[in-house]
Motif scaffolding. Structure first.
Motif, PDB file in Angstrom:
ATOM      1  N   HIS A 130      -2.741  -2.699   2.521  1.00 42.89           N
ATOM      2  CA  HIS A 130      -1.507  -3.387   2.137  1.00 42.89           C
ATOM      3  C   HIS A 130      -1.277  -3.276   0.624  1.00 42.89           C
ATOM      4  CE1 HIS A 130       1.781  -6.211   2.363  1.00 42.89           C
ATOM      5  NE2 HIS A 130       1.209  -6.927   1.417  1.00 42.89           N
ATOM      6  N   LYS A 131      -2.321  -3.440  -0.155  1.00 45.08           N
ATOM      7  CA  LYS A 131      -2.199  -3.325  -1.611  1.00 45.08           C
ATOM      8  C   LYS A 131      -1.773  -1.919  -2.010  1.00 45.08           C
ATOM      9  CE  LYS A 131      -5.420  -6.980  -2.889  1.00 45.08           C
ATOM     10  NZ  LYS A 131      -6.718  -7.308  -3.498  1.00 45.08           N
ATOM     11  N   ILE A 132      -2.326  -0.931  -1.352  1.00 46.60           N
ATOM     12  CA  ILE A 132      -1.953   0.460  -1.637  1.00 46.60           C
ATOM     13  C   ILE A 132      -0.477   0.688  -1.323  1.00 46.60           C
ATOM     14  CG2 ILE A 132      -2.289   2.864  -0.909  1.00 46.60           C
ATOM     15  CD1 ILE A 132      -5.299   2.079  -0.509  1.00 46.60           C
ATOM     16  N   GLU A 133      -0.027   0.181  -0.171  1.00 41.51           N
ATOM     17  CA  GLU A 133       1.386   0.326   0.199  1.00 41.51           C
ATOM     18  C   GLU A 133       2.290  -0.334  -0.829  1.00 41.51           C
ATOM     19  OE1 GLU A 133       0.911   0.458   5.056  1.00 41.51           O
ATOM     20  OE2 GLU A 133       1.128  -1.467   4.057  1.00 41.51           O
ATOM     21  N   GLU A 134       1.909  -1.525  -1.291  1.00 47.66           N
ATOM     22  CA  GLU A 134       2.701  -2.222  -2.308  1.00 47.66           C
ATOM     23  C   GLU A 134       2.726  -1.434  -3.610  1.00 47.66           C
ATOM     24  OE1 GLU A 134       0.865  -6.075  -2.539  1.00 47.66           O
ATOM     25  OE2 GLU A 134       2.254  -6.930  -1.080  1.00 47.66           O
TER      26      GLU A 134
ATOM     27  N   GLU B 185       5.103   1.511  -3.393  1.00 46.12           N
ATOM     28  CA  GLU B 185       6.498   1.067  -3.519  1.00 46.12           C
ATOM     29  C   GLU B 185       6.830   0.764  -4.977  1.00 46.12           C
ATOM     30  OE1 GLU B 185       8.819   1.310  -1.144  1.00 46.12           O
ATOM     31  OE2 GLU B 185       7.191   2.179   0.021  1.00 46.12           O
ATOM     32  N   LEU B 186       5.912   0.146  -5.692  1.00 46.42           N
ATOM     33  CA  LEU B 186       6.107  -0.141  -7.113  1.00 46.42           C
ATOM     34  C   LEU B 186       6.287   1.153  -7.907  1.00 46.42           C
ATOM     35  CD1 LEU B 186       6.124  -2.229  -9.429  1.00 46.42           C
ATOM     36  CD2 LEU B 186       3.654  -1.939  -9.542  1.00 46.42           C
ATOM     37  N   LEU B 187       5.467   2.153  -7.612  1.00 40.69           N
ATOM     38  CA  LEU B 187       5.590   3.439  -8.302  1.00 40.69           C
ATOM     39  C   LEU B 187       6.938   4.106  -8.015  1.00 40.69           C
ATOM     40  CD1 LEU B 187       1.998   4.868  -7.775  1.00 40.69           C
ATOM     41  CD2 LEU B 187       2.990   4.032  -9.913  1.00 40.69           C
ATOM     42  N   LYS B 188       7.410   3.997  -6.795  1.00 42.19           N
ATOM     43  CA  LYS B 188       8.718   4.566  -6.444  1.00 42.19           C
ATOM     44  C   LYS B 188       9.827   3.901  -7.257  1.00 42.19           C
ATOM     45  CE  LYS B 188       7.711   5.770  -1.631  1.00 42.19           C
ATOM     46  NZ  LYS B 188       8.061   5.430  -0.234  1.00 42.19           N
TER      47      LYS B 188
ATOM     48  N   TYR C 285      13.667   4.124 -11.831  1.00 39.06           N
ATOM     49  CA  TYR C 285      14.112   3.570 -13.105  1.00 39.06           C
ATOM     50  C   TYR C 285      14.023   4.634 -14.206  1.00 39.06           C
ATOM     51  CZ  TYR C 285      14.238   0.789 -17.363  1.00 39.06           C
ATOM     52  OH  TYR C 285      14.542   0.308 -18.607  1.00 39.06           O
ATOM     53  N   LYS C 286      12.915   5.386 -14.235  1.00 42.35           N
ATOM     54  CA  LYS C 286      12.745   6.443 -15.237  1.00 42.35           C
ATOM     55  C   LYS C 286      13.832   7.507 -15.096  1.00 42.35           C
ATOM     56  CE  LYS C 286       7.810   6.451 -16.275  1.00 42.35           C
ATOM     57  NZ  LYS C 286       6.554   7.244 -16.144  1.00 42.35           N
ATOM     58  N   GLN C 287      14.152   7.879 -13.853  1.00 41.63           N
ATOM     59  CA  GLN C 287      15.182   8.892 -13.630  1.00 41.63           C
ATOM     60  C   GLN C 287      16.545   8.428 -14.121  1.00 41.63           C
ATOM     61  OE1 GLN C 287      14.924   9.741  -9.454  1.00 41.63           O
ATOM     62  NE2 GLN C 287      13.162  11.107  -9.683  1.00 41.63           N
ATOM     63  N   LYS C 288      16.854   7.166 -13.892  1.00 36.78           N
ATOM     64  CA  LYS C 288      18.136   6.629 -14.348  1.00 36.78           C
ATOM     65  C   LYS C 288      18.192   6.568 -15.873  1.00 36.78           C
ATOM     66  CE  LYS C 288      19.238   3.852 -10.320  1.00 36.78           C
ATOM     67  NZ  LYS C 288      19.464   2.491  -9.791  1.00 36.78           N
ATOM     68  N   LYS C 289      17.051   6.276 -16.479  1.00 29.34           N
ATOM     69  CA  LYS C 289      16.966   6.153 -17.932  1.00 29.34           C
ATOM     70  C   LYS C 289      17.151   7.516 -18.608  1.00 29.34           C
ATOM     71  CE  LYS C 289      14.031   4.094 -21.456  1.00 29.34           C
ATOM     72  NZ  LYS C 289      12.741   3.492 -21.740  1.00 29.34           N
ATOM     73  N   ASP C 290      16.620   8.548 -17.983  1.00 35.68           N
ATOM     74  CA  ASP C 290      16.725   9.906 -18.538  1.00 35.68           C
ATOM     75  C   ASP C 290      18.085  10.425 -18.285  1.00 35.68           C
ATOM     76  OD1 ASP C 290      14.077   9.763 -19.235  1.00 35.68           O
ATOM     77  OD2 ASP C 290      13.375  10.873 -17.483  1.00 35.68           O
TER      78      ASP C 290
END
Length: 127
Positions: free
Chosen positions: A107-111, A114-117, A122-127
């Motif tokens: 469950h922690k890995i899945e969370e 999702e956080l990394l996604k 966010y990084k893509q929008k910023k660039d």
């Protein structure tokens, strides 16, 4: 998972073992009773996201869940080989050995995934 796996029958058996109606499953998953019926009548193929929604109310074990995700991936791969299907060149699937991990670890890995996604969007929008 065996090649002749009957997904519809599996879903029906899991639901009935819990004495649940299609409507109850729908309420717990956010899916419609009609869609649950379509799955159980083999009129629709679920996505991995749908399997994830069904996992908790139908009490899939982690092994069942992973087998179902693998099965769905194989179905999608067959569909993707159709000349009428567009493939997503950015889609990457990885398999990991989780046999020695607890449900909490998974469950922690899945969370975290999702956080990394979210971070990457966010990084893509910023660039």
């Amino acid at each position: 998972m065996i090649e002749n796996f009957d997904l519809a029958n599996f879903l029906i058996q899991k639901r009935r073992a819990l004495n649940m109606t299609q409507k109850e499953v729908a309420l717990e998953t956010g899916l419609t009773p009609a869609y649950i019926s379509l799955l159980e009548n083999e009129e629709r193929k679920p996505s991995a996201a749908t399997i994830k929604k069904l996992a908790k109310p139908l009490r899939f074990t982690h092994q069942e869940y992973m087998n179902l995700i693998e099965y769905i991936a194989k179905l999608q791969k067959k569909d993707d080989s159709s000349p009428h299907t567009k493939q997503n060149p950015n889609a990457i699937t990885r398999e990991f050995d989780i046999t020695e991990l607890t449900d909490e670890d998974i469950h922690k890995i899945e969370e975290y995934i999702e956080l990394l996604k979210i971070r990457n969007k966010y990084k893509q929008k910023k660039d």
